[in-house]
Design a protein around this motif. Structure first.
Motif, PDB file in Angstrom:
ATOM      1  N   HIS A   5     -31.604 -40.696 -66.277  1.00 54.01           N
ATOM      2  CA  HIS A   5     -31.774 -39.319 -65.894  1.00 54.01           C
ATOM      3  C   HIS A   5     -33.238 -39.049 -66.055  1.00 54.01           C
ATOM      4  O   HIS A   5     -33.713 -39.000 -67.005  1.00 54.01           O
ATOM      5  CB  HIS A   5     -30.868 -38.747 -66.782  1.00 54.01           C
ATOM      6  CG  HIS A   5     -29.380 -38.909 -66.402  1.00 54.01           C
ATOM      7  ND1 HIS A   5     -28.555 -38.426 -65.426  1.00 54.01           N
ATOM      8  CD2 HIS A   5     -28.344 -39.790 -67.350  1.00 54.01           C
ATOM      9  CE1 HIS A   5     -27.418 -38.962 -65.418  1.00 54.01           C
ATOM     10  NE2 HIS A   5     -27.303 -39.654 -66.553  1.00 54.01           N
ATOM     11  N   HIS A   6     -33.711 -38.459 -64.945  1.00 50.77           N
ATOM     12  CA  HIS A   6     -35.048 -37.913 -64.709  1.00 50.77           C
ATOM     13  C   HIS A   6     -34.874 -36.337 -64.792  1.00 50.77           C
ATOM     14  O   HIS A   6     -35.915 -35.774 -64.600  1.00 50.77           O
ATOM     15  CB  HIS A   6     -35.869 -38.421 -63.936  1.00 50.77           C
ATOM     16  CG  HIS A   6     -35.457 -38.522 -62.499  1.00 50.77           C
ATOM     17  ND1 HIS A   6     -35.516 -37.418 -61.656  1.00 50.77           N
ATOM     18  CD2 HIS A   6     -34.657 -39.367 -61.945  1.00 50.77           C
ATOM     19  CE1 HIS A   6     -34.813 -37.551 -60.479  1.00 50.77           C
ATOM     20  NE2 HIS A   6     -34.308 -38.776 -60.547  1.00 50.77           N
ATOM     21  N   SER A   7     -33.656 -36.005 -64.598  1.00 53.21           N
ATOM     22  CA  SER A   7     -33.310 -34.549 -64.699  1.00 53.21           C
ATOM     23  C   SER A   7     -31.696 -34.300 -65.212  1.00 53.21           C
ATOM     24  O   SER A   7     -31.344 -35.391 -65.766  1.00 53.21           O
ATOM     25  CB  SER A   7     -33.038 -34.159 -62.904  1.00 53.21           C
ATOM     26  OG  SER A   7     -32.099 -34.837 -62.596  1.00 53.21           O
ATOM     27  N   GLY A   8     -31.463 -33.263 -65.456  1.00 51.99           N
ATOM     28  CA  GLY A   8     -30.118 -33.007 -66.273  1.00 51.99           C
ATOM     29  C   GLY A   8     -30.506 -33.387 -67.905  1.00 51.99           C
ATOM     30  O   GLY A   8     -29.511 -33.497 -68.558  1.00 51.99           O
ATOM     31  N   PHE A   9     -31.698 -33.440 -68.192  1.00 51.57           N
ATOM     32  CA  PHE A   9     -32.002 -33.480 -69.810  1.00 51.57           C
ATOM     33  C   PHE A   9     -31.713 -32.380 -70.408  1.00 51.57           C
ATOM     34  O   PHE A   9     -31.891 -31.159 -69.711  1.00 51.57           O
ATOM     35  CB  PHE A   9     -33.445 -34.183 -69.974  1.00 51.57           C
ATOM     36  CG  PHE A   9     -34.484 -33.236 -69.165  1.00 51.57           C
ATOM     37  CD1 PHE A   9     -34.897 -32.218 -69.589  1.00 51.57           C
ATOM     38  CD2 PHE A   9     -35.083 -33.906 -68.097  1.00 51.57           C
ATOM     39  CE1 PHE A   9     -36.209 -31.417 -69.103  1.00 51.57           C
ATOM     40  CE2 PHE A   9     -35.921 -33.273 -67.307  1.00 51.57           C
ATOM     41  CZ  PHE A   9     -36.565 -31.940 -67.811  1.00 51.57           C
ATOM     42  N   GLY A  32     -36.290 -35.814 -56.913  1.00 53.03           N
ATOM     43  CA  GLY A  32     -37.545 -36.287 -57.803  1.00 53.03           C
ATOM     44  C   GLY A  32     -37.540 -35.917 -59.085  1.00 53.03           C
ATOM     45  O   GLY A  32     -36.348 -35.006 -59.507  1.00 53.03           O
ATOM     46  N   PRO A  33     -38.394 -36.155 -60.014  1.00 49.76           N
ATOM     47  CA  PRO A  33     -38.269 -35.741 -61.536  1.00 49.76           C
ATOM     48  C   PRO A  33     -38.215 -34.177 -61.518  1.00 49.76           C
ATOM     49  O   PRO A  33     -38.818 -33.471 -60.556  1.00 49.76           O
ATOM     50  CB  PRO A  33     -39.505 -36.264 -62.080  1.00 49.76           C
ATOM     51  CG  PRO A  33     -39.803 -37.489 -61.089  1.00 49.76           C
ATOM     52  CD  PRO A  33     -39.545 -36.901 -59.900  1.00 49.76           C
ATOM     53  N   THR A  34     -37.545 -33.595 -62.555  1.00 51.53           N
ATOM     54  CA  THR A  34     -37.716 -32.158 -62.781  1.00 51.53           C
ATOM     55  C   THR A  34     -38.750 -32.029 -63.849  1.00 51.53           C
ATOM     56  O   THR A  34     -39.016 -32.544 -64.769  1.00 51.53           O
ATOM     57  CB  THR A  34     -36.284 -31.688 -63.687  1.00 51.53           C
ATOM     58  OG1 THR A  34     -35.255 -32.228 -62.485  1.00 51.53           O
ATOM     59  CG2 THR A  34     -36.296 -30.262 -63.845  1.00 51.53           C
ATOM     60  N   THR A  35     -39.595 -30.909 -63.416  1.00 56.70           N
ATOM     61  CA  THR A  35     -40.650 -30.275 -64.217  1.00 56.70           C
ATOM     62  C   THR A  35     -40.605 -28.927 -64.441  1.00 56.70           C
ATOM     63  O   THR A  35     -40.068 -28.247 -63.685  1.00 56.70           O
ATOM     64  CB  THR A  35     -42.155 -30.817 -63.775  1.00 56.70           C
ATOM     65  OG1 THR A  35     -42.339 -30.027 -62.499  1.00 56.70           O
ATOM     66  CG2 THR A  35     -42.230 -32.467 -63.349  1.00 56.70           C
ATOM     67  N   SER A  51     -41.954 -32.862 -68.110  1.00 55.27           N
ATOM     68  CA  SER A  51     -40.827 -33.236 -67.600  1.00 55.27           C
ATOM     69  C   SER A  51     -39.831 -33.679 -68.907  1.00 55.27           C
ATOM     70  O   SER A  51     -40.220 -33.550 -70.144  1.00 55.27           O
ATOM     71  CB  SER A  51     -40.889 -34.418 -66.791  1.00 55.27           C
ATOM     72  OG  SER A  51     -39.588 -34.932 -65.944  1.00 55.27           O
ATOM     73  N   GLY A  52     -38.936 -34.422 -68.849  1.00 53.06           N
ATOM     74  CA  GLY A  52     -38.057 -35.028 -70.015  1.00 53.06           C
ATOM     75  C   GLY A  52     -37.330 -36.162 -69.467  1.00 53.06           C
ATOM     76  O   GLY A  52     -37.602 -36.754 -68.488  1.00 53.06           O
ATOM     77  N   ASP A 112     -39.335 -46.511 -64.187  1.00 52.61           N
ATOM     78  CA  ASP A 112     -38.210 -46.389 -62.946  1.00 52.61           C
ATOM     79  C   ASP A 112     -37.042 -45.692 -63.632  1.00 52.61           C
ATOM     80  O   ASP A 112     -36.721 -46.131 -64.782  1.00 52.61           O
ATOM     81  CB  ASP A 112     -38.347 -47.751 -62.578  1.00 52.61           C
ATOM     82  CG  ASP A 112     -37.525 -48.864 -63.353  1.00 52.61           C
ATOM     83  OD1 ASP A 112     -37.710 -48.907 -64.374  1.00 52.61           O
ATOM     84  OD2 ASP A 112     -36.619 -49.399 -62.726  1.00 52.61           O
ATOM     85  N   ILE A 113     -36.300 -45.450 -62.707  1.00 51.66           N
ATOM     86  CA  ILE A 113     -34.825 -44.762 -62.893  1.00 51.66           C
ATOM     87  C   ILE A 113     -33.845 -45.771 -63.223  1.00 51.66           C
ATOM     88  O   ILE A 113     -32.946 -45.532 -63.931  1.00 51.66           O
ATOM     89  CB  ILE A 113     -34.300 -43.900 -61.843  1.00 51.66           C
ATOM     90  CG1 ILE A 113     -34.333 -44.679 -60.577  1.00 51.66           C
ATOM     91  CG2 ILE A 113     -35.379 -42.696 -61.651  1.00 51.66           C
ATOM     92  CD1 ILE A 113     -33.521 -43.797 -59.182  1.00 51.66           C
ATOM     93  N   TYR A 114     -33.852 -46.912 -63.013  1.00 46.18           N
ATOM     94  CA  TYR A 114     -33.256 -48.023 -63.209  1.00 46.18           C
ATOM     95  C   TYR A 114     -33.282 -48.764 -64.707  1.00 46.18           C
ATOM     96  O   TYR A 114     -32.374 -49.477 -64.998  1.00 46.18           O
ATOM     97  CB  TYR A 114     -33.199 -49.206 -62.146  1.00 46.18           C
ATOM     98  CG  TYR A 114     -32.855 -48.620 -60.883  1.00 46.18           C
ATOM     99  CD1 TYR A 114     -31.663 -48.098 -60.584  1.00 46.18           C
ATOM    100  CD2 TYR A 114     -33.886 -48.357 -59.905  1.00 46.18           C
ATOM    101  CE1 TYR A 114     -31.333 -47.652 -59.230  1.00 46.18           C
ATOM    102  CE2 TYR A 114     -33.481 -47.657 -58.573  1.00 46.18           C
ATOM    103  CZ  TYR A 114     -32.334 -47.347 -58.264  1.00 46.18           C
ATOM    104  OH  TYR A 114     -32.251 -46.934 -57.139  1.00 46.18           O
ATOM    105  N   GLY A 115     -34.408 -48.459 -65.207  1.00 49.06           N
ATOM    106  CA  GLY A 115     -34.516 -49.036 -66.704  1.00 49.06           C
ATOM    107  C   GLY A 115     -35.029 -50.452 -66.642  1.00 49.06           C
ATOM    108  O   GLY A 115     -34.719 -51.100 -67.446  1.00 49.06           O
TER     109      GLY A 115
END
Length: 125
Positions: A5-9, A32-35, A51-52, A112-115
């Motif tokens: 998760h790059h958003s929803g934190f 995209g990432p949330t800022t 971001s988070g 990366d979003i897949y870790g």
């Protein structure tokens, strides 16, 4: 594999007597990432976009910070010192930073979003 998760934190945290919150969150493009802004005890100390997720280490908030220039953009790790409310950017610019943890004076994060790409950097403050 499901992406990280790059958003929803979480938008709010309480740590060592401080109330930390994000404000005016927006995606950097669709998916995209949330800022947004980072406030500590209701005050905006920095004009950067953050971001988070964030992680905490001793008196520090470890947080992804949007690092933009005229040509490129990416993220760097920001260390916010809760003793004097200063921000120190460390490490290289990455396309994405997803914080995992801080352990033994090292920050562990994914780029990366897949870790699939994990990196570490020593806490420098």
């Amino acid at each position: 594999m499901e992406g990280l998760h790059h958003s929803g934190f979480p938008e709010e945290y309480t740590y060592r007597g401080h109330f930390i919150q994000y404000k005016d969150l927006n995606e950097l493009g669709q998916g995209g990432p949330t800022t947004g802004k980072l406030l500590i005890d209701g005050k905006e100390y920095f004009k950067h976009k953050f971001s988070g997720p964030i992680v905490f280490y001793e008196n520090l908030i470890c947080v992804p910070v949007l690092d933009q220039s005229w040509i490129t953009s990416g993220f760097r790790i920001g260390l916010v010192d809760l003793n004097n409310f200063t921000l120190n950017l460390i490490g290289n610019r990455e396309p994405l930073i997803l914080m995992r943890e801080v352990k033994d004076n090292k920050i562990y994060f994914f780029t990366d979003i897949y870790g699939s790409t994990e990196k570490t950097i020593f806490v420098e403050y």
